[in-house]
Structure formats: structure tokens, C-alpha cells
Design a protein around this motif. Structure first.
Motif, PDB file in Angstrom:
ATOM      1  N   LEU A 136      70.366  73.921  77.380  1.00 54.47           N
ATOM      2  CA  LEU A 136      69.948  74.852  78.417  1.00 54.47           C
ATOM      3  C   LEU A 136      71.146  75.353  79.221  1.00 54.47           C
ATOM      4  CD1 LEU A 136      67.551  76.239  79.718  1.00 54.47           C
ATOM      5  CD2 LEU A 136      67.278  74.265  81.236  1.00 54.47           C
ATOM      6  N   ALA A 137      72.087  74.451  79.509  1.00 57.89           N
ATOM      7  CA  ALA A 137      73.287  74.861  80.250  1.00 57.89           C
ATOM      8  C   ALA A 137      74.117  75.843  79.428  1.00 57.89           C
ATOM      9  CB  ALA A 137      74.113  73.634  80.615  1.00 57.89           C
ATOM     10  N   PRO A 139      63.149  79.415  78.436  1.00 60.80           N
ATOM     11  CA  PRO A 139      63.075  77.953  78.494  1.00 60.80           C
ATOM     12  C   PRO A 139      61.943  77.364  77.679  1.00 60.80           C
ATOM     13  CG  PRO A 139      62.199  78.913  80.498  1.00 60.80           C
ATOM     14  CD  PRO A 139      62.764  80.046  79.701  1.00 60.80           C
ATOM     15  N   ARG A 140      61.007  78.198  77.239  1.00 57.25           N
ATOM     16  CA  ARG A 140      59.894  77.674  76.441  1.00 57.25           C
ATOM     17  C   ARG A 140      60.348  77.268  75.049  1.00 57.25           C
ATOM     18  NH1 ARG A 140      56.233  82.778  76.607  1.00 57.25           N
ATOM     19  NH2 ARG A 140      58.301  83.616  76.127  1.00 57.25           N
ATOM     20  N   ARG A 141      61.505  77.709  74.614  1.00 61.52           N
ATOM     21  CA  ARG A 141      61.940  77.495  73.242  1.00 61.52           C
ATOM     22  C   ARG A 141      62.795  76.235  73.120  1.00 61.52           C
ATOM     23  NH1 ARG A 141      59.811  81.787  69.901  1.00 61.52           N
ATOM     24  NH2 ARG A 141      59.563  83.594  71.238  1.00 61.52           N
ATOM     25  N   ILE A 142      62.327  75.139  73.716  1.00 59.69           N
ATOM     26  CA  ILE A 142      63.086  73.889  73.623  1.00 59.69           C
ATOM     27  C   ILE A 142      62.132  72.784  73.174  1.00 59.69           C
ATOM     28  CG2 ILE A 142      64.683  72.319  74.807  1.00 59.69           C
ATOM     29  CD1 ILE A 142      65.285  74.452  76.801  1.00 59.69           C
ATOM     30  N   GLU A 185      66.932  79.459  73.378  1.00 57.77           N
ATOM     31  CA  GLU A 185      67.041  80.843  72.939  1.00 57.77           C
ATOM     32  C   GLU A 185      67.462  81.733  74.093  1.00 57.77           C
ATOM     33  OE1 GLU A 185      64.259  81.557  69.060  1.00 57.77           O
ATOM     34  OE2 GLU A 185      63.439  82.088  71.004  1.00 57.77           O
ATOM     35  N   VAL A 186      68.339  82.674  73.759  1.00 60.52           N
ATOM     36  CA  VAL A 186      68.742  83.718  74.688  1.00 60.52           C
ATOM     37  C   VAL A 186      68.141  85.013  74.175  1.00 60.52           C
ATOM     38  CG1 VAL A 186      70.688  84.891  75.767  1.00 60.52           C
ATOM     39  CG2 VAL A 186      70.875  82.473  75.187  1.00 60.52           C
ATOM     40  N   VAL A 187      67.429  85.726  75.043  1.00 63.09           N
ATOM     41  CA  VAL A 187      66.649  86.894  74.634  1.00 63.09           C
ATOM     42  C   VAL A 187      67.248  88.155  75.249  1.00 63.09           C
ATOM     43  CG1 VAL A 187      64.352  87.937  74.561  1.00 63.09           C
ATOM     44  CG2 VAL A 187      64.597  85.436  74.599  1.00 63.09           C
ATOM     45  N   ARG A 188      67.423  89.185  74.424  1.00 60.34           N
ATOM     46  CA  ARG A 188      67.902  90.471  74.926  1.00 60.34           C
ATOM     47  C   ARG A 188      66.712  91.251  75.479  1.00 60.34           C
ATOM     48  NH1 ARG A 188      71.951  93.549  71.129  1.00 60.34           N
ATOM     49  NH2 ARG A 188      70.134  93.690  69.747  1.00 60.34           N
ATOM     50  N   THR A 189      66.780  91.610  76.746  1.00 61.88           N
ATOM     51  CA  THR A 189      65.637  92.223  77.415  1.00 61.88           C
ATOM     52  C   THR A 189      65.312  93.609  76.865  1.00 61.88           C
ATOM     53  OG1 THR A 189      67.134  93.015  79.146  1.00 61.88           O
ATOM     54  CG2 THR A 189      66.010  90.945  79.550  1.00 61.88           C
ATOM     55  N   GLU A 190      66.278  94.309  76.342  1.00 66.83           N
ATOM     56  CA  GLU A 190      66.058  95.681  75.878  1.00 66.83           C
ATOM     57  C   GLU A 190      65.118  95.753  74.688  1.00 66.83           C
ATOM     58  OE1 GLU A 190      68.635  99.605  74.506  1.00 66.83           O
ATOM     59  OE2 GLU A 190      69.559  97.624  74.458  1.00 66.83           O
ATOM     60  N   ARG A 192      66.914  87.963  69.658  1.00 65.66           N
ATOM     61  CA  ARG A 192      67.184  86.646  70.226  1.00 65.66           C
ATOM     62  C   ARG A 192      68.360  85.967  69.521  1.00 65.66           C
ATOM     63  NH1 ARG A 192      62.566  83.835  68.517  1.00 65.66           N
ATOM     64  NH2 ARG A 192      61.720  85.644  67.471  1.00 65.66           N
ATOM     65  N   ILE A 193      68.937  85.026  70.236  1.00 60.73           N
ATOM     66  CA  ILE A 193      69.955  84.145  69.674  1.00 60.73           C
ATOM     67  C   ILE A 193      69.457  82.713  69.839  1.00 60.73           C
ATOM     68  CG2 ILE A 193      72.329  83.315  69.820  1.00 60.73           C
ATOM     69  CD1 ILE A 193      73.079  86.051  70.999  1.00 60.73           C
ATOM     70  N   LEU A 194      69.249  82.040  68.742  1.00 62.44           N
ATOM     71  CA  LEU A 194      68.756  80.669  68.729  1.00 62.44           C
ATOM     72  C   LEU A 194      69.941  79.707  68.662  1.00 62.44           C
ATOM     73  CD1 LEU A 194      66.070  78.836  68.178  1.00 62.44           C
ATOM     74  CD2 LEU A 194      66.942  78.829  65.851  1.00 62.44           C
ATOM     75  N   ILE A 195      69.966  78.741  69.544  1.00 66.37           N
ATOM     76  CA  ILE A 195      71.069  77.771  69.601  1.00 66.37           C
ATOM     77  C   ILE A 195      70.527  76.387  69.282  1.00 66.37           C
ATOM     78  CG2 ILE A 195      72.977  76.882  70.990  1.00 66.37           C
ATOM     79  CD1 ILE A 195      72.444  79.231  72.938  1.00 66.37           C
ATOM     80  N   GLN A 196      71.173  75.705  68.333  1.00 69.23           N
ATOM     81  CA  GLN A 196      70.789  74.346  67.957  1.00 69.23           C
ATOM     82  C   GLN A 196      72.036  73.521  67.666  1.00 69.23           C
ATOM     83  OE1 GLN A 196      68.284  75.600  64.578  1.00 69.23           O
ATOM     84  NE2 GLN A 196      66.615  74.447  65.522  1.00 69.23           N
TER      85      GLN A 196
END
Length: 228
Positions: free
Chosen positions: A16-17, A35-38, A46-51, A55-59
């Protein structure tokens, strides 16, 4: 010794950090953290582009715990037949990097691929919707022929991307019998351009009716010799 639950809690906090730092470095007005994607079973963020919702998924890498994997993900609104065989972007970075460091990697190595994927998906979606519109317009003309039957695409057809093909039948409705002359016309998008109309078992009268229906809205023209 840390318990498995403590390790997962620490991993989720670290993810999350990192996601928050990445979103900040990419532009907090353009990217947000979801934050729901954990999930517990394999923590990710996940970081979501508002436009556009890309998304970018981080694991954490499964086989190398000292590295993160970052996957490009197309918007949730895209269906599978728009997304098929599109490369969305996939990179790994060392876990020691800060959000700003990861952002530079993302901008250089991941976003160009993800942006190209979004553009290709949008082009496919536009082509499909254009096909549906054109096929529907032709099918509407053909349904003006008497004793024509044919159902519009159902929800399953739309969900599976099969709403760009229509099948119409003549002389198979009320007032006909199984011995009546009947025909079938399939309207679909041609492979390269234009609309393809495939007719089966048309009688001469039916063929003339089809031609009249298709040409009814065309402007009247005269052969060059007559015009002279």
C-alpha cells in the motif's frame, strides 16, 4: 519469530505504501490507489488511472521475494473480445526501490506498452460498434420485405461480441407452411471492409424484393447514354 499473519500484514502495508508513492510520483490527480485490491491469499495493490480506468497491479514476485512485479491491466469496462491477444505490459523491479524510483521505471518501460494496449482496445471497440450499427441498418432495410422474420441480438450475443451478425428468414412465419418457398440471408461485417450479405435459396421474386429493399434509399441515376 513473525507469524504468517504478521508477515502478510507487513507485506500489505508495504504494498500500500509503494502504491501510494507510485501514484504520487505519477501524478496524484491522474492516478489513485484502489485499496480494495489487496486480497489475503496473494497480497497485491493497484494504482488506477482516473481518465480511462487503466490499472497497474503490484505484487511480490512468487519466486524472488526481493522483487516486485508490475502488470499493466486494461480498464474493467473492456470485454474479452476487445482485449484478446493484446500485450498490456509487465515489468519487475527490486523491492528496495522507492515509489519515485518505480515511477520512473513505469514511465519508461510499462506505460508505453499499456498506453498502446488501451489505444488498440479502443480501436477494436470502435470498429465493433461501427459494425453493429451498419449491420443493424442493413437488417432493418431487409426486414421491410413481407414475411421476413429475424430476432435482434440477445444479451448473450452482445456479451460475446456476436451482435455484429444478423440472420433473417423469408416465408417461415405466420401464414406459411413448411412447404412454402423459404430463404435465409446472413448480414455480417466483411473481413476487410464493407458489409457482407450471404443469401441462400432465394426465389427470383425474393431476390428482387431483397434488391428493392437494399436500394430503396439510393438516389435515382440514369445511364450516361440516356442522360446525354
Amino acid at each position: 519469530m513473525p507469524t504468517p499473519n504478521h508477515k502478510l500484514t507487513a507485506l500489505r502495508a508495504e504494498l500500500l505504501a509503494l502504491a501510494e508513492g507510485l501514484a504520487q510520483a505519477l501524478g496524484s490527480t491522474e492516478w489513485t490507489v484502489d485499496p480494495r485490491r489487496i486480497p489475503d491469499w496473494h497480497p497485491c495493490a493497484e494504482v488506477v488511472r482516473t481518465e480511462d480506468g487503466a490499472r497497474i497491479l503490484i505484487q511480490q514476485e512468487r519466486l524472488r521475494s526481493g522483487r516486485w512485479t508490475l502488470h499493466g491491466v486494461l480498464p474493467d469496462s473492456s470485454t474479452y473480445y476487445y482485449r484478446h491477444d493484446i500485450e498490456e505490459g509487465d515489468i519487475t523491479v527490486t523491492r528496495a526501490k522507492t515509489g519515485a524510483d518505480v515511477a520512473r521505471d513505469v514511465q519508461r518501460r510499462l506505460l508505453p506498452v499499456l498506453d498502446a494496449a488501451v489505444a488498440e482496445m479502443s480501436a477494436r471497440q470502435h470498429r465493433h460498434l461501427t459494425d453493429v450499427h451498419e449491420v443493424t441498418a442493413v437488417a432493418r432495410r431487409l426486414k421491410a420485405v413481407p414475411l421476413t422474420t429475424g430476432q435482434p441480438p440477445g444479451e448473450a450475443n452482445r456479451r460475446n461480441g456476436e451482435d455484429n451478425t444478423r440472420t433473417l428468414r423469408w416465408n417461415q412465419g405466420a401464414g406459411t407452411s413448411w412447404t412454402s418457398p423459404h430463404a435465409e440471408v446472413k448480414v455480417s461485417r466483411a473481413r476487410f471492409s464493407g458489409i457482407e450479405i450471404t443469401c441462400s435459396h432465394l426465389t427470383p421474386d425474393m431476390a428482387e424484393a431483397v434488391l428493392r429493399a437494399l436500394t430503396a434509399s439510393l438516389p435515382a441515376t440514369m445511364p450516361a447514354a440516356e442522360a446525354a
